[in-house]
Design an enzyme around this catalytic site. Structure first.
Site, PDB file in Angstrom:
ATOM      1  N   ARG A 167      42.555 -44.444 -14.479  1.00  0.00           N
ATOM      2  CA  ARG A 167      42.801 -44.322 -15.919  1.00  0.00           C
ATOM      3  C   ARG A 167      41.988 -45.375 -16.650  1.00  0.00           C
ATOM      4  O   ARG A 167      41.886 -46.530 -16.196  1.00  0.00           O
ATOM      5  CB  ARG A 167      44.291 -44.522 -16.245  1.00  0.00           C
ATOM      6  CG  ARG A 167      45.201 -43.347 -15.920  1.00  0.00           C
ATOM      7  CD  ARG A 167      44.928 -42.126 -16.804  1.00  0.00           C
ATOM      8  NE  ARG A 167      45.827 -41.015 -16.533  1.00  0.00           N
ATOM      9  CZ  ARG A 167      45.583 -40.036 -15.660  1.00  0.00           C
ATOM     10  NH1 ARG A 167      44.459 -40.025 -14.963  1.00  0.00           N
ATOM     11  NH2 ARG A 167      46.458 -39.050 -15.505  1.00  0.00           N
TER      12      ARG A 167
ATOM     13  N   HIS B 133      36.076 -37.213 -17.133  1.00  0.00           N
ATOM     14  CA  HIS B 133      37.402 -37.026 -16.506  1.00  0.00           C
ATOM     15  C   HIS B 133      37.462 -35.708 -15.720  1.00  0.00           C
ATOM     16  O   HIS B 133      38.255 -34.812 -16.032  1.00  0.00           O
ATOM     17  CB  HIS B 133      38.520 -37.089 -17.561  1.00  0.00           C
ATOM     18  CG  HIS B 133      39.853 -37.458 -16.971  1.00  0.00           C
ATOM     19  ND1 HIS B 133      40.806 -38.172 -17.643  1.00  0.00           N
ATOM     20  CD2 HIS B 133      40.398 -37.191 -15.761  1.00  0.00           C
ATOM     21  CE1 HIS B 133      41.874 -38.342 -16.880  1.00  0.00           C
ATOM     22  NE2 HIS B 133      41.637 -37.746 -15.725  1.00  0.00           N
TER      23      HIS B 133
ATOM     24  N   GLU C  42      39.310 -40.872 -24.639  1.00  0.00           N
ATOM     25  CA  GLU C  42      38.680 -39.697 -24.036  1.00  0.00           C
ATOM     26  C   GLU C  42      38.763 -38.570 -25.058  1.00  0.00           C
ATOM     27  O   GLU C  42      39.862 -38.297 -25.540  1.00  0.00           O
ATOM     28  CB  GLU C  42      39.403 -39.307 -22.748  1.00  0.00           C
ATOM     29  CG  GLU C  42      39.193 -40.339 -21.663  1.00  0.00           C
ATOM     30  CD  GLU C  42      39.814 -39.960 -20.326  1.00  0.00           C
ATOM     31  OE1 GLU C  42      40.341 -38.848 -20.194  1.00  0.00           O
ATOM     32  OE2 GLU C  42      39.774 -40.801 -19.418  1.00  0.00           O
TER      33      GLU C  42
HETATM   34  O1  LIG Z   1      43.727 -37.510 -14.077  1.00  0.00           O
HETATM   35  C1  LIG Z   1      44.194 -36.545 -13.549  1.00  0.00           C
HETATM   36  C2  LIG Z   1      45.560 -36.437 -13.143  1.00  0.00           C
HETATM   37  O2  LIG Z   1      46.347 -37.345 -13.401  1.00  0.00           O
HETATM   38  O3  LIG Z   1      45.917 -35.400 -12.557  1.00  0.00           O
END
Ligand SMILES: O=CC(=O)O
Length: 320
Positions: A239, A287, A268
């Site tokens: 994160r 991401h 993001e």
């Molecule tokens: O970042 C992706 C998730 O938490 O599944």
């Protein structure tokens, strides 16, 4: 059971969702995040929320939903967007999607580590921009894994899978830091528990694989980057909030670290004019660590399984 689904789901799960006889469906059927106001309005009176990591589920959402809300199921392994404490206090179950994205996420973590270690961004740019003149012995030399030390912050499922993969690439020592010791991983991988400072000082590669919590928020600040070897490769697929981004920019400007690979940022999306994009030794991905068709369909299915279980009066299969 009335359920709010905050996004259009991958094909097979979307079909299954529509065919579920027990569900009375309210759905934001677009491939972009549901606006907050729409979420607050559509959530009224639902028994279940099927959400994504882009939806903040807090007291306000719970208040708007009403006391009949029984379950919140997120199509993600991370749940820092959910106020779990508030849900538990109201006896609302929390579902998530562990395990199924471990392999895809570990693959992408390794891809980033390899890419930045081998100066992929500079190589692609040079080839495309006509800077490729002749083969040169020292041009675009990166670094490799053989005989190096990997530091994993958060040796959970994903951290372990990353360590296994990088061992195959020649990593000889694995350090890890986290909330607890992992005796099984220590035995299987030969991983050594280290203090945070020790890990920073001794690692040639550092991968961030932990959850975002109050303890890990801003864990990587300028001081942390300054303790690393200047030759370190730093990768974050967990994160964005675990890294103090302005400090990372400063560390890159000051040459405190060799290269960086990020799949997660704050915010993001990261605005296109952000300084981080300008560093040749920094690769940023949008991401996509779990973004394989197989994994995303599996995540969608597991999140739906949680909702259907509650509709059937059964315990949720993938709960916190
Ligand atoms: O970042 C992706 C998730 O938490 O599944």
């Amino acid at each position: 059971m009335k359920v709010l689904v905050t996004r259009l789901l991958p094909e097979h799960t979307q079909k299954r969702l529509q065919d579920e006889p027990l569900l009375d469906l309210v759905q934001w059927k677009e491939d972009r995040a549901i606006p907050r106001e729409t979420l607050l309005s559509l959530v009224k009176g639902v028994d279940a929320i099927y959400c994504l990591l882009t939806d903040k589920i807090d007291e306000q959402v719970l208040d708007c939903a009403g006391p009949q809300l029984k379950v919140v199921s997120t199509m993600s392994v991370g749940y820092d967007h959910i106020d779990v404490k508030a849900l538990k206090a109201r006896n609302i179950q929390v579902g998530y999607t562990p395990d199924c994205l471990t392999e895809a996420t570990a693959d992408l973590t390794v891809l980033l580590a390899l890419s930045v270690a081998r100066r992929m961004k500079e190589g692609i740019r040079a080839a495309e921009n006509g800077e490729w003149s002749v083969w040169r012995p020292t041009w675009l030399c990166g670094t490799q894994f053989s005989g190096k030390t990997l530091g994993v912050v958060g040796l959970g499922r994903i951290g372990e899978a990353v360590a296994k993969r990088l061992k195959a690439f020649g990593i000889t020592r694995i350090l890890y830091y986290g909330r607890s010791r992992k005796p099984q991983a220590e035995a299987e991988l030969g991983a050594e528990f280290a203090s945070f400072d020790d890990l920073l000082e001794k690692s040639d590669y550092i991968t961030v694989c932990c959850a975002l919590t109050v303890e890990t928020q801003d864990l990587f600040d300028y001081q942390a980057f300054s303790k690393m070897k200047p030759s370190v490769v730093f990768v974050n697929t967990a994160r964005g909030g675990i890294v103090k981004q302005d400090d990372l920019v400063r560390a890159l400007e000051d040459g405190k670290i060799r290269a960086v690979g990020l799949d997660v940022t704050v915010p993001e999306p990261l605005p296109v004019d952000h300084k981080l994009y300008q560093f040749p030794n920094c690769i940023i991905l949008p991401h996509i660590a779990s973004a394989t068709s197989e994994t995303r369909e599996q995540m969608a299915t597991m999140a739906l399984d949680n909702i259907v279980a509650v509709a059937n009066g059964q315990p949720i299969p993938f709960g916190l």
